[in-house]
Enzyme design. Structure first.
Site, PDB file in Angstrom:
ATOM      1  CG  HIS A  65      88.943 -37.524 -37.207  1.00 14.00           C
ATOM      2  ND1 HIS A  65      88.847 -36.330 -35.440  1.00 14.00           N
ATOM      3  CD2 HIS A  65      87.856 -37.555 -37.257  1.00 14.00           C
ATOM      4  CE1 HIS A  65      87.890 -36.158 -35.515  1.00 14.00           C
ATOM      5  NE2 HIS A  65      87.297 -37.165 -36.798  1.00 14.00           N
ATOM      6  NE  ARG A  66      85.222 -37.671 -41.055  1.00 15.63           N
ATOM      7  CZ  ARG A  66      85.238 -38.615 -41.548  1.00 15.63           C
ATOM      8  NH1 ARG A  66      86.418 -38.744 -41.786  1.00 15.63           N
ATOM      9  NH2 ARG A  66      84.608 -39.858 -40.913  1.00 15.63           N
ATOM     10  CE  LYS A  70      81.765 -24.311 -37.887  1.00 16.35           C
ATOM     11  NZ  LYS A  70      81.876 -23.166 -37.008  1.00 16.35           N
ATOM     12  CE  LYS A 106      83.210 -23.821 -27.050  1.00 13.98           C
ATOM     13  NZ  LYS A 106      81.993 -24.812 -28.273  1.00 13.98           N
TER      14      LYS A 106
HETATM   15  P1  NAD Z   1      75.277 -17.418 -23.758  1.00 18.20           P
HETATM   16  O1  NAD Z   1      76.672 -16.543 -23.171  1.00 18.20           O
HETATM   17  O2  NAD Z   1      74.304 -16.796 -24.959  1.00 18.20           O
HETATM   18  O3  NAD Z   1      74.262 -17.305 -22.169  1.00 18.20           O
HETATM   19  C1  NAD Z   1      74.864 -18.074 -20.744  1.00 18.20           C
HETATM   20  C2  NAD Z   1      74.203 -17.563 -19.772  1.00 18.20           C
HETATM   21  O4  NAD Z   1      74.180 -18.424 -18.626  1.00 18.20           O
HETATM   22  C3  NAD Z   1      73.977 -16.212 -19.643  1.00 18.20           C
HETATM   23  O5  NAD Z   1      72.466 -15.734 -20.073  1.00 18.20           O
HETATM   24  C4  NAD Z   1      74.369 -15.615 -18.722  1.00 18.20           C
HETATM   25  O6  NAD Z   1      73.705 -14.753 -17.622  1.00 18.20           O
HETATM   26  C5  NAD Z   1      74.360 -17.530 -18.083  1.00 18.20           C
HETATM   27  N1  NAD Z   1      75.317 -17.595 -16.327  1.00 18.20           N
HETATM   28  C6  NAD Z   1      76.412 -17.513 -16.961  1.00 18.20           C
HETATM   29  N2  NAD Z   1      77.213 -17.671 -16.055  1.00 18.20           N
HETATM   30  C7  NAD Z   1      75.720 -18.788 -14.979  1.00 18.20           C
HETATM   31  C8  NAD Z   1      75.431 -19.266 -13.315  1.00 18.20           C
HETATM   32  N3  NAD Z   1      76.766 -19.211 -12.965  1.00 18.20           N
HETATM   33  N4  NAD Z   1      74.397 -19.430 -12.883  1.00 18.20           N
HETATM   34  C9  NAD Z   1      73.108 -18.919 -14.071  1.00 18.20           C
HETATM   35  N5  NAD Z   1      73.692 -18.561 -14.801  1.00 18.20           N
HETATM   36  C10 NAD Z   1      74.703 -18.339 -15.095  1.00 18.20           C
HETATM   37  O7  NAD Z   1      75.786 -18.674 -23.792  1.00 18.20           O
HETATM   38  P2  NAD Z   1      75.414 -19.679 -25.027  1.00 18.20           P
HETATM   39  O8  NAD Z   1      75.991 -19.278 -25.747  1.00 18.20           O
HETATM   40  O9  NAD Z   1      73.620 -19.665 -24.191  1.00 18.20           O
HETATM   41  O10 NAD Z   1      75.956 -20.717 -24.152  1.00 18.20           O
HETATM   42  C11 NAD Z   1      75.588 -22.094 -22.723  1.00 18.20           C
HETATM   43  C12 NAD Z   1      76.069 -22.671 -23.206  1.00 18.20           C
HETATM   44  O11 NAD Z   1      75.924 -23.730 -23.954  1.00 18.20           O
HETATM   45  C13 NAD Z   1      77.565 -23.472 -22.569  1.00 18.20           C
HETATM   46  O12 NAD Z   1      78.562 -23.675 -22.681  1.00 18.20           O
HETATM   47  C14 NAD Z   1      78.173 -23.089 -24.041  1.00 18.20           C
HETATM   48  O13 NAD Z   1      79.557 -23.906 -24.731  1.00 18.20           O
HETATM   49  C15 NAD Z   1      77.168 -24.147 -24.797  1.00 18.20           C
HETATM   50  N6  NAD Z   1      76.783 -23.702 -25.933  1.00 18.20           N
HETATM   51  C16 NAD Z   1      76.428 -23.510 -26.721  1.00 18.20           C
HETATM   52  C17 NAD Z   1      76.408 -23.120 -28.205  1.00 18.20           C
HETATM   53  C18 NAD Z   1      76.046 -22.232 -28.849  1.00 18.20           C
HETATM   54  O14 NAD Z   1      75.447 -22.585 -30.292  1.00 18.20           O
HETATM   55  N7  NAD Z   1      76.022 -20.827 -28.176  1.00 18.20           N
HETATM   56  C19 NAD Z   1      76.569 -24.149 -28.741  1.00 18.20           C
HETATM   57  C20 NAD Z   1      77.348 -25.881 -28.225  1.00 18.20           C
HETATM   58  C21 NAD Z   1      76.818 -25.695 -26.825  1.00 18.20           C
END
Ligand code: NAD
Length: 471
Positions: A65-66, A70, A106
Site C-alpha cells: 500500500h506504500r 521494507k 522480508k
Molecule cells: P542476531 O543474529 O544478531 O542475534 C540473534 C542472537 O540470538 C544470536 O546471538 C544467537 O546466537 C541467539 N540465538 C539464536 N537462537 C537462540 C536460541 N534458541 N536461544 C537463545 N539464543 C539464541 O539477530 P538480531 O538481528 O539481533 O535479531 C534478533 C531478533 O530481533 C529477531 O527476531 C529479528 O527478527 C529481530 N529484529 C531484528 C532487527 C535488527 O535490526 N537486527 C530489527 C527488528 C527485529
C-alpha cells in the site's frame, strides 16, 4: 524449544484477526490487509572449489500500500517461506505504527553462515541479491532490504554493490538497501537502532506510573532486574544501553548453548565478546552457567526481554513465566495461545510490532539520507552553533554575567547526524507508544497493548487503501 502450538504465521494472523474483529471495516478489507501479496522463491547454485551447492531463499511482499516495501534479510538454516511471510506481515504493521511510509517485506536464505568463509558468503550473497534485483525484489523505489538475524552491514554493502554494478546509471542505487556501513552510505546509529529503540520504548513506558503499576512494578528502570534472551545485535545493544544508561541490572543472558546469571549484574560486553570468540557463552569466569538456557526464561526478574527468535514462549512454558513485564525485542517470541494466557494472568507485554521498530525507523532515515545525497546536520550544524553563541552573548550582555562553561558548551553545540538520528528515533518511539496506549485506554474491546498496536496498524493501512480508492 519445539513446542509452538500453531505456526509463526498462523500466530500472527490470529493476533491480527483478534484486533480486526474490534473494528468496523468494509467487507473483505481486513482479509486483504492480512494476506501476503506476493512471495518469490529462488533456488540458485554457487560453484565452490569442491563442487556446486544449491541454496533456497525467499523474498515476500506482504503489503505494498506504500512503496518501497521494507524488511530485513534473514540468514538461518531453519528459515521457511512461512516464516518469511510472517515476518513480512510484521513489517507492514510495524511501519504503520511508527509512521514510516513503507509497505512490509522480508527475505530469507536457508543457510548457516558460520559454515562458510567470508569470501564464500560474499559470493552467495551477491548471487542471491542479483536474483532478487532482476525480479524487482530489491530496488530503491520498490523494495529495500535491511539486516536481520544472521546478516549485518557487511552483507548490506555487498548487496548495494551488486545493485550498483547492475544499474550504474541509477543515481539512487545506494538507497536499494539500508543498514550499510557508514562508509558505504549508511547512517550513524543504524547498527544499534533496534536496541536503542527498545530502550526508548521502555523509558516511555516507565514515564507512565499507571502503566508501570499495571505490570506490578514501580519506579523507574533503575535497579530493575532484567533477563535477555539472545546477545546478538538487538539483545546486546538493548542490554548494554539499559545497564549503562538506565541503571538496570542484567541478571540473566540466554544464548543457544545455555545461560549465564549474576545477581549483581552481568558484564554485557564481556558476555558478547565471549560469544564472538568462542561461539557461545559457556566457560565464562565469574558468572553462574546454566546448561538449560530456556529454563532461564522462567527466572524471577522484573523484565524479560526475548531478543533472539520467534516461538520462545509457548503454552509449554507460559505458566512458569515469572516476569511481570515482557518486552518483545525479537519478532514473534510469544505464540498466540501463550499471549492470551499471559494477558489473562495480568502480565504486560510490549509487543514486537511496536517495540523493535527502531531498526526500520532508522533505516527510513538512512533511505532519506541516500536519496538526498547529504549527511544529516551537514548544512546546519555550524549555523546552530553560531546561533547558540549569539544567544549566549546576548544574555551575557543583558544580565552582565557570564554563562557557566558547562551551559555554554551545551548551548553552542550543533546537532550532528548521531544526535539527529537519536532525536528522531526517540520521538518516534514515544509518539507511537502514546498512540497505542490511547487506543488501549479508550476502547473497551481492546484488552491489551498488542491488540491496541494491531488496531493502530490496521486502521492506518485500511485508511491508505481506502484513500487510494481501491475499496
Ligand atoms: P542476531 O543474529 O544478531 O542475534 C540473534 C542472537 O540470538 C544470536 O546471538 C544467537 O546466537 C541467539 N540465538 C539464536 N537462537 C537462540 C536460541 N534458541 N536461544 C537463545 N539464543 C539464541 O539477530 P538480531 O538481528 O539481533 O535479531 C534478533 C531478533 O530481533 C529477531 O527476531 C529479528 O527478527 C529481530 N529484529 C531484528 C532487527 C535488527 O535490526 N537486527 C530489527 C527488528 C527485529
Amino acid at each position: 524449544m519445539e513446542t509452538q502450538e500453531i505456526s509463526f504465521k498462523e500466530s500472527i494472523d490470529r493476533m491480527f484477526d483478534r484486533a480486526a474483529a474490534t473494528l468496523d471495516l468494509p467487507p473483505g478489507l481486513a482479509e486483504h490487509i492480512k494476506i501476503c501479496n506476493s512471495v518469490y522463491q529462488i533456488r540458485f547454485f554457487v560453484k565452490f572449489r569442491d563442487g556446486y551447492k544449491t541454496f533456497v531463499g525467499w523474498r515476500a511482499v506482504h503489503s505494498d500500500h506504500r512503496l518501497p516495501v521494507k524488511g530485513g534479510i534473514r540468514y538461518a538454516l531453519s528459515v521457511t517461506q512461512d516464516d518469511v511471510e510472517a515476518l513480512a506481515a510484521l513489517m507492514s504493521y510495524k511501519c504503520a505504527i511508527v509512521d514510516v511510509p513503507f509497505g512490509g517485506s522480508k527475505g530469507g536464505l536457508s543457510i548457516y553462515p558460520r559454515d562458510y568463509t567470508e569470501a564464500e558468503l560474499e559470493r552467495i550473497t551477491r548471487r542471491f541479491a542479483q536474483e532478487l534485483i532482476e525480479k524487482g525484489y530489491i530496488s530503491p523505489s520498490l523494495n529495500v532490504p535491511a539486516p536481520d538475524m544472521g546478516t549485518g552491514p557487511r552483507e548490506m554493502a555487498w548487496i548495494a554493490d551488486t545493485y550498483r554494478m547492475l544499474y550504474p546509471n541509477d543515481i539512487n542505487a545506494v538507497a536499494c538497501v539500508t543498514g550499510k556501513p557508514v562508509t558505504q552510505g549508511g547512517i550513524r546509529g543504524r547498527v544499534e537502532a533496534t536496541g536503542r529503540g527498545v530502550q526508548y520504548a521502555l523509558r516511555e513506558f516507565f514515564r507512565h506510573p499507571e502503566d508501570v503499576a499495571r505490570a506490578g512494578l514501580q519506579g523507574s528502570l533503575e535497579g530493575k532486574r532484567v533477563v535477555v534472551q539472545g546477545i546478538g545485535n538487538v539483545g546486546y545493544h538493548t542490554a548494554k544501553f539499559l545497564a549503562e544508561e538506565d541503571g538496570a541490572r542484567i541478571v540473566g543472558i540466554i544464548e543457544r548453548d545455555g545461560a549465564v546469571l549474576s545477581e549483581k549484574g552481568l558484564p554485557v560486553d564481556r558476555v558478547s565478546d565471549h560469544k564472538w570468540e568462542h561461539g557461545g557463552i559457556k566457560g565464562m569466569s565469574g558468572v553462574t552457567f546454566v546448561e538449560d538456557g530456556c529454563s532461564v526464561l522462567e527466572a524471577d526478574c522484573d523484565i524479560l526481554i526475548p531478543a533472539a527468535l520467534e516461538g520462545q514462549i509457548t503454552m509449554e512454558n507460559a505458566p512458569r513465566i515469572r516476569a511481570s513485564l515482557i518486552a518483545e525485542a525479537a519478532n514473534g517470541p510469544i505464540t498466540f495461545e501463550a499471549d492470551n494466557y499471559l494477558r489473562e494472568r495480568g502480565k504486560v507485554i510490549l509487543p514486537d510490532i511496536y517495540l523493535n521498530a527502531g531498526g526500520v525507523t532508522v533505516s527510513y532515515f538512512e533511505w532519506i539520507k541516500n536519496l538526498s545525497h547529504i549527511r544529516f546536520g551537514r548544512l546546519d550544524r555550524r549555523h546552530e552553533e553560531m546561533r547558540g553563541r549569539q544567544i549566549i552573548e546576548t544574555i551575557e550582555t543583558m544580565v552582565g554575567r557570564k554563562v557557566p562553561d558547562h551551559l555554554r558548551s551545551q548551548l553552542t553545540q550543533g546537532a550532528d547526524e548521531f544526535d539527529l538520528v537519536r532525536s528522531g528515533l526517540d520521538d518516534t518511539m514515544r509518539q507511537a507508544y502514546n498512540e497505542i496506549r490511547d487506543i488501549f485506554l479508550s476502547r473497551d474491546n481492546v484488552p491489551d497493548l498488542r491488540t491496541a498496536a494491531y488496531v493502530v496498524a490496521i486502521e492506518k493501512i485500511a485508511r491508505a487503501y481506502q484513500e487510494l480508492g481501491l475499496y
